[in-house]
Design a protein around this motif. Structure first.
Motif, PDB file in Angstrom:
ATOM      1  N   ASN A 214      25.784  15.820  -4.380  1.00 14.89           N
ATOM      2  CA  ASN A 214      26.719  15.245  -3.411  1.00 14.89           C
ATOM      3  C   ASN A 214      26.732  16.034  -2.108  1.00 14.89           C
ATOM      4  O   ASN A 214      26.730  15.456  -1.020  1.00 14.89           O
ATOM      5  CB  ASN A 214      28.132  15.181  -3.994  1.00 14.89           C
ATOM      6  N   GLU A 215      26.744  17.358  -2.212  1.00 17.86           N
ATOM      7  CA  GLU A 215      26.769  18.180  -1.008  1.00 17.86           C
ATOM      8  C   GLU A 215      25.414  18.160  -0.309  1.00 17.86           C
ATOM      9  O   GLU A 215      25.335  18.338   0.908  1.00 17.86           O
ATOM     10  CB  GLU A 215      27.205  19.605  -1.354  1.00 17.86           C
ATOM     11  N   PHE A 216      24.357  17.943  -1.062  1.00 18.65           N
ATOM     12  CA  PHE A 216      23.028  17.760  -0.463  1.00 18.65           C
ATOM     13  C   PHE A 216      23.021  16.504   0.403  1.00 18.65           C
ATOM     14  O   PHE A 216      22.526  16.518   1.536  1.00 18.65           O
ATOM     15  CB  PHE A 216      21.977  17.648  -1.568  1.00 18.65           C
TER      16      PHE A 216
ATOM     17  N   ARG B 187      25.587  15.097   1.787  1.00 20.69           N
ATOM     18  CA  ARG B 187      26.435  15.365   2.962  1.00 20.69           C
ATOM     19  C   ARG B 187      25.660  16.111   4.028  1.00 20.69           C
ATOM     20  O   ARG B 187      25.687  15.757   5.206  1.00 20.69           O
ATOM     21  CB  ARG B 187      27.658  16.193   2.553  1.00 20.69           C
ATOM     22  N   LEU B 188      25.008  17.173   3.603  1.00 18.53           N
ATOM     23  CA  LEU B 188      24.241  17.994   4.549  1.00 18.53           C
ATOM     24  C   LEU B 188      23.153  17.176   5.229  1.00 18.53           C
ATOM     25  O   LEU B 188      22.989  17.238   6.453  1.00 18.53           O
ATOM     26  CB  LEU B 188      23.627  19.189   3.819  1.00 18.53           C
ATOM     27  N   CYS B 189      22.416  16.399   4.448  1.00 19.87           N
ATOM     28  CA  CYS B 189      21.327  15.604   5.021  1.00 19.87           C
ATOM     29  C   CYS B 189      21.858  14.512   5.939  1.00 19.87           C
ATOM     30  O   CYS B 189      21.246  14.214   6.975  1.00 19.87           O
ATOM     31  CB  CYS B 189      20.470  15.005   3.912  1.00 19.87           C
ATOM     32  N   LEU B 190      22.978  13.910   5.579  1.00 16.73           N
ATOM     33  CA  LEU B 190      23.569  12.901   6.453  1.00 16.73           C
ATOM     34  C   LEU B 190      23.954  13.528   7.787  1.00 16.73           C
ATOM     35  O   LEU B 190      23.711  12.955   8.851  1.00 16.73           O
ATOM     36  CB  LEU B 190      24.802  12.282   5.783  1.00 16.73           C
ATOM     37  N   PHE B 191      24.534  14.724   7.725  1.00 17.93           N
ATOM     38  CA  PHE B 191      24.908  15.452   8.942  1.00 17.93           C
ATOM     39  C   PHE B 191      23.662  15.770   9.773  1.00 17.93           C
ATOM     40  O   PHE B 191      23.598  15.444  10.967  1.00 17.93           O
ATOM     41  CB  PHE B 191      25.632  16.743   8.558  1.00 17.93           C
ATOM     42  N   LEU B 192      22.673  16.396   9.143  1.00 16.38           N
ATOM     43  CA  LEU B 192      21.480  16.831   9.880  1.00 16.38           C
ATOM     44  C   LEU B 192      20.676  15.662  10.414  1.00 16.38           C
ATOM     45  O   LEU B 192      20.320  15.626  11.595  1.00 16.38           O
ATOM     46  CB  LEU B 192      20.594  17.688   8.967  1.00 16.38           C
TER      47      LEU B 192
ATOM     48  N   ILE C 219      28.326  24.829   8.134  1.00 19.25           N
ATOM     49  CA  ILE C 219      29.422  23.991   7.657  1.00 19.25           C
ATOM     50  C   ILE C 219      29.245  23.663   6.174  1.00 19.25           C
ATOM     51  O   ILE C 219      30.197  23.720   5.386  1.00 19.25           O
ATOM     52  CB  ILE C 219      29.509  22.695   8.489  1.00 19.25           C
ATOM     53  N   ALA C 220      28.008  23.337   5.789  1.00 21.16           N
ATOM     54  CA  ALA C 220      27.735  23.025   4.380  1.00 21.16           C
ATOM     55  C   ALA C 220      28.031  24.230   3.493  1.00 21.16           C
ATOM     56  O   ALA C 220      28.637  24.092   2.416  1.00 21.16           O
ATOM     57  CB  ALA C 220      26.282  22.594   4.218  1.00 21.16           C
TER      58      ALA C 220
ATOM     59  N   ALA D 197      30.791  18.660  16.146  1.00 20.52           N
ATOM     60  CA  ALA D 197      32.221  18.475  15.886  1.00 20.52           C
ATOM     61  C   ALA D 197      32.516  17.042  15.463  1.00 20.52           C
ATOM     62  O   ALA D 197      33.294  16.796  14.535  1.00 20.52           O
ATOM     63  CB  ALA D 197      33.028  18.840  17.134  1.00 20.52           C
ATOM     64  N   VAL D 198      31.890  16.093  16.143  1.00 19.32           N
ATOM     65  CA  VAL D 198      32.092  14.680  15.805  1.00 19.32           C
ATOM     66  C   VAL D 198      31.555  14.385  14.407  1.00 19.32           C
ATOM     67  O   VAL D 198      32.215  13.741  13.585  1.00 19.32           O
ATOM     68  CB  VAL D 198      31.398  13.763  16.840  1.00 19.32           C
ATOM     69  N   MET D 199      30.358  14.880  14.118  1.00 19.26           N
ATOM     70  CA  MET D 199      29.762  14.632  12.811  1.00 19.26           C
ATOM     71  C   MET D 199      30.517  15.338  11.702  1.00 19.26           C
ATOM     72  O   MET D 199      30.564  14.856  10.559  1.00 19.26           O
ATOM     73  CB  MET D 199      28.294  15.058  12.817  1.00 19.26           C
ATOM     74  N   TYR D 200      31.118  16.463  12.012  1.00 17.89           N
ATOM     75  CA  TYR D 200      31.934  17.164  11.011  1.00 17.89           C
ATOM     76  C   TYR D 200      33.083  16.279  10.553  1.00 17.89           C
ATOM     77  O   TYR D 200      33.359  16.158   9.352  1.00 17.89           O
ATOM     78  CB  TYR D 200      32.482  18.463  11.594  1.00 17.89           C
ATOM     79  N   VAL D 201      33.736  15.645  11.509  1.00 17.16           N
ATOM     80  CA  VAL D 201      34.843  14.752  11.176  1.00 17.16           C
ATOM     81  C   VAL D 201      34.345  13.559  10.353  1.00 17.16           C
ATOM     82  O   VAL D 201      34.964  13.181   9.351  1.00 17.16           O
ATOM     83  CB  VAL D 201      35.549  14.256  12.457  1.00 17.16           C
ATOM     84  N   LEU D 202      33.228  12.996  10.751  1.00 18.11           N
ATOM     85  CA  LEU D 202      32.719  11.801  10.083  1.00 18.11           C
ATOM     86  C   LEU D 202      32.168  12.093   8.683  1.00 18.11           C
ATOM     87  O   LEU D 202      32.299  11.269   7.778  1.00 18.11           O
ATOM     88  CB  LEU D 202      31.609  11.162  10.929  1.00 18.11           C
ATOM     89  N   VAL D 203      31.565  13.278   8.520  1.00 15.06           N
ATOM     90  CA  VAL D 203      30.903  13.584   7.252  1.00 15.06           C
ATOM     91  C   VAL D 203      31.771  14.409   6.303  1.00 15.06           C
ATOM     92  O   VAL D 203      31.837  14.118   5.107  1.00 15.06           O
ATOM     93  CB  VAL D 203      29.577  14.320   7.504  1.00 15.06           C
ATOM     94  N   TYR D 204      32.455  15.413   6.838  1.00 16.73           N
ATOM     95  CA  TYR D 204      33.160  16.347   5.961  1.00 16.73           C
ATOM     96  C   TYR D 204      34.661  16.094   5.838  1.00 16.73           C
ATOM     97  O   TYR D 204      35.319  16.760   5.039  1.00 16.73           O
ATOM     98  CB  TYR D 204      32.901  17.785   6.408  1.00 16.73           C
ATOM     99  N   MET D 205      35.184  15.140   6.588  1.00 16.98           N
ATOM    100  CA  MET D 205      36.605  14.807   6.460  1.00 16.98           C
ATOM    101  C   MET D 205      36.798  13.581   5.575  1.00 16.98           C
ATOM    102  O   MET D 205      37.909  13.087   5.421  1.00 16.98           O
ATOM    103  CB  MET D 205      37.224  14.555   7.843  1.00 16.98           C
TER     104      MET D 205
END
Length: 216
Positions: free
Chosen positions: A76-78, A80-85, A146-147, A194-202
């Motif tokens: 799951n965290e993989f 998340r990380l790949c979606l962010f990157l 972040i990951a 910052a934008v992607m942090y909100v979209l992916v990790y929130m």
């Protein structure tokens, strides 16, 4: 092999490289002379410091090790990380295609001669000063940190947590002290992060994994 593929079926995500790499190298070969120059007066006040080549080059290992850890340890965290990157990297490609950009910050001569300067010369010879907006070095470093900071096991390891934070900061600084990026590239990468942090990790991990499976 069948057991490996069944256990790590999320490896399909790496197929993104078949999109990113050809697109990136196409830009590197075609955006060479005609481009928008990225520059701010603050860039001229930042000195060239060749020693920052060390954290700059450590970026490659930092990103690879971080992706590898989550690939093998937390699906799951993989995702998340790949979606962010990969989302940020795709935005970078689109920006570079629609708005060819580059910088003219690199020094023509060096005040010192040492191993680190030689490493910088090699970097300059292999990496064009184009396609820099926003900085992927900065963006992906933020994504990796972040990951790590969102993983309970890694976060509780003081050396890994604060070591990755220190390395992230040094990598970000290295992009400017090596004259690889303008301050503008760095700030836009931070804003995109910052934008992607909100979209992916929130969002809920399960929802992010589902989105990643559908879009990455």
């Amino acid at each position: 092999m069948k057991t490996f593929l069944k256990k790590y079926k999320h490896a399909w995500v790496f197929l993104y490289g078949l999109i990113y790499l050809p697109w990136f190298f196409y830009l590197e070969q075609h955006v060479t002379t005609k481009f928008h120059v990225i520059h701010t007066p603050l860039d001229d006040k930042i000195p060239f410091i060749e020693y920052f080549i060390v954290p700059y080059m450590l970026w490659f290992a930092f990103i690879a090790v971080t992706i590898g850890y989550f690939f093998f340890c937390n699906t799951n965290e993989f995702y998340r990380l790949c979606l962010f990157l990969f989302t940020g990297m795709t935005i970078f490609l689109i920006v570079s295609t629609l708005y060819p950009n580059g910088q003219l910050l690199r020094p023509d001569t060096f005040a010192r001669e040492n191993l680190f300067v030689d490493m910088v010369r090699t970097l300059y010879a292999t990496d064009t000063p184009t396609n820099i907006l926003p900085s992927i070095h900065v963006y992906n470093s933020l994504g990796a940190y972040i990951a790590i900071s969102h993983n309970q096991k890694l976060r509780e390891n003081t050396l890994i947590h604060y070591g990755s934070l220190a390395l992230t900061v040094l990598i970000i600084l290295s992009t400017m002290f090596l004259k690889q990026h303008s301050v503008i590239d760095v700030l836009l990468a931070c804003a995109m992060g910052a934008v992607m942090y909100v979209l992916v990790y929130m969002r809920e991990p399960s929802k992010v994994a589902k989105v990643a499976e559908q879009t990455v």
